[in-house]
Design an enzyme around this catalytic site. Structure first.
Site, PDB file in Angstrom:
ATOM      1  CG  HIS A  95      27.328  -3.789 -10.350  1.00  0.00           C
ATOM      2  ND1 HIS A  95      26.811  -4.886 -10.986  1.00  0.00           N
ATOM      3  CD2 HIS A  95      27.880  -3.034 -11.317  1.00  0.00           C
ATOM      4  CE1 HIS A  95      27.046  -4.815 -12.280  1.00  0.00           C
ATOM      5  NE2 HIS A  95      27.697  -3.690 -12.500  1.00  0.00           N
TER       6      HIS A  95
ATOM      7  CB  CYS B 213      23.741  -6.901 -10.405  1.00  0.00           C
ATOM      8  SG  CYS B 213      24.354  -8.466 -11.020  1.00  0.00           S
TER       9      CYS B 213
HETATM   10 CA    CA Z   1      23.064 -10.494  -9.917  1.00  0.00          CA
END
Ligand code: CA
Length: 526
Positions: free
Chosen positions: A140, A85
């Site tokens: 994130h 990610c």
């Molecule tokens: Ca991901």
């Protein structure tokens, strides 16, 4: 530019080896300054090449994303730049390979902002062109100054310091703590009398965790993910307080769709850029009750159904506002698929004949094609032809390409690996994609994939990789492997012994591109 209207084996994707010089000499058709399109980038989470019915899935249906594909351009060689990610999101925003900036692997809950304030990004460039800009969904990428975020104070720097006017975020990722929304610089709905604490050690002996209260969990963990419990799900990391600010996992998609539409409706006549970062289908896969059992694949499939609903709701809003024809929608994923990623959710047991990575090998956490070759669809009814493209394009190219669309010049010392592929992304005749792409896993460069046309080199410094066969077990790898994608899209036949000179050539070229510090040519160097 090859646009074919019939399904073509994706292994044929690579007939277009060209040079950067040729690529950069292509004419760019700037959008008239008085009529720029709105831009919506929808990024799915852990969605594989084979997870959509418009990419060949038969075990589930994704009618809304299929409609996007039926009304736009579906890429068979669309990539993200990393197989986890954080690095993909870093590269999508900054246009620079994440391996060039150590510390951009999967961010922990208390990570400070990974993109320094003032860094040119796709958002800041579009803002410079007069766009309203917002990010809604999973972030994130860390928040706040080092050593970490002040959860009860201002969460700054963050998205607003790199070009976004507005942010409505899940700060980390939902298998990590905390389960609160961040709106602009603050945790939304936080009661100052119930401060939020986030840490990586157990805050008290009696703090309930997935280890001590395993019998109480609504969804059991399979590995890790056994610290603080919220909403019947134990997570990575610990937190206390902030009870009034906490969300229900089941409501994430609804909140984000509703918030996005509200933001668009505030001023639908000014060009806008929305980065919609869905959490589907990352773990924990806890979908809204109305999607529970929507597919035969269990929670992982149900999360794809929820993702598809989100796309449909956004498209419906654009149509209702009568701006869909002049809105460029780009659908993509942040990395390839994974099945059991830490929770007991039957992803393996109920898989059946479904092939999450399509014909490709690997997925999340590795640099086989399944890790980064992912769905990528471009829809802009006023401009983009309906069809299919086998050109090599990557989400790292969106900053330079969208800046070109908006007529904004690129700073020479940033967006170091972002190519202006606007003609290819818009399906213009004879337009070509990237000449090469470096694929990374989570790490700073231990394992890299290097696709050059039809060839694929895998360099494995760690000599092992995870999730190669969609199971989280380490697979030993030789230091260098060579594959020919047109005849072996599944990367099963290592040709390194047969073509040692090609291996040496590609390995040297990969190293040269790493050492050069950039792959987008510097204007000042010319
Ligand atoms: Ca991901």
């Amino acid at each position: 530019m090859n646009i074919v209207r019939s399904m073509r084996r994706c292994g044929s994707a690579s007939r277009s080896l060209v040079f950067v010089a040729a690529l950069l000499s292509l004419p760019i058709t700037p959008i008239r300054a008085d009529d720029p399109p709105n831009i919506v980038v929808i990024m799915a989470d852990d969605l594989g090449w084979g997870d959509l019915s418009c990419y060949g899935a038969t075990s589930l249906e994704t009618p809304n994303i299929d409609r996007l594909a039926a009304e736009g351009l579906r890429f068979t060689s669309g990539y993200c730049s990393a197989s986890t990610c954080t690095p993909t999101r870093y590269s999508f925003l900054t246009g620079t390979y994440a391996f060039r900036r150590p510390g951009t692997g999967v961010a922990p809950p208390n990570s400070p902002a990974l993109i320094p304030a003032g860094t040119p990004t796709v958002a800041s460039l579009l803002k410079q062109a007069g766009y309203r800009t917002a990010v809604v969904g999973k972030w994130h990428l860390g928040l706040g100054e080092a050593p970490g975020p002040d959860w009860n104070g201002e969460l700054k720097p963050g998205p607003l310091e790199i070009g976004f006017d507005h942010a409505f975020l899940l700060p980390t990722t939902n298998d990590r703590v905390p389960q609160v929304f961040v709106e602009d610089h603050r945790v939304r709905g936080l009661d100052p009398n119930d401060p939020l604490w986030v840490g990586d050690t157990k805050p008290s002996d009696d703090h309930p965790t997935g280890l001590t209260h395993r019998d109480s969990l609504a969804m059991d963990w399979s590995h890790g993910h056994n610290a603080t419990i919220h909403n019947g799900v134990s997570r990575i990391g610990f937190y206390t307080g902030g009870e009034a600010a906490r969300f229900r996992d089941q409501d994430l998609a609804d909140h984000w769709v509703e918030h996005s539409i509200d933001w668009i409706e505030q001023d639908p006549r000014t060009p806008f850029f929305l980065f919609f970062a869905s959490h589907d289908l990352h773990v924990p896969r806890v979908v809204h009750e109305r999607f529970r059992g929507a597919t035969s694949l269990g929670p992982r499939g149900d999360a794809i159904a929820e993702l598809d609903w989100s796309v449909g709701a956004l498209l419906e809003a654009l149509e209702r506002l009568e701006i869909d024809d002049r809105t460029l929608v780009i659908f993509c994923s942040d990395n390839g698929p994974v099945l059991d990623d830490g929770y007991v959710d039957q992803a393996i047991e109920r898989l059946g004949e479904h092939r999450p990575a399509g014909p490709f090998r690997g997925g999340k956490y590795n640099v086989f094609e399944g890790g980064t070759r992912t769905p990528l669809i471009v829809r802009w009814p006023e401009r983009v032809p309906v069809g299919e493209s086998d050109q090599l394009v990557c989400t790292i190219d969106l900053p330079a390409s969208l800046a070109a669309l908006a007529g904004v010049p690129l700073p020479d010392d940033a967006l170091l690996d972002s190519f202006d592929l606007l003609p290819a992304l818009l399906g213009e005749p004879n337009a070509v994609g990237r000449p090469h792409l470096i694929q990374q896993d989570n790490g700073p460069g231990n394992n890299l994939g290097f696709r050059v046309g039809d060839w694929k080199l895998i360099r494995s410094r760690s000599q092992r990789a995870s999730n190669v066969e969609l199971r989280l077990v380490p697979t030993p790898l030789p230091p260098l492997q060579l594959f020919r994608l047109s005849t072996d899209p599944s990367e099963r036949t290592d040709l390194s012994g047969e073509f040692p000179e090609k291996v040496a050539e590609l390995d040297a070229e990969l190293q040269r591109l790493i050492d050069a510090g950039r792959t987008r040519p510097s204007v000042s160097a010319e």
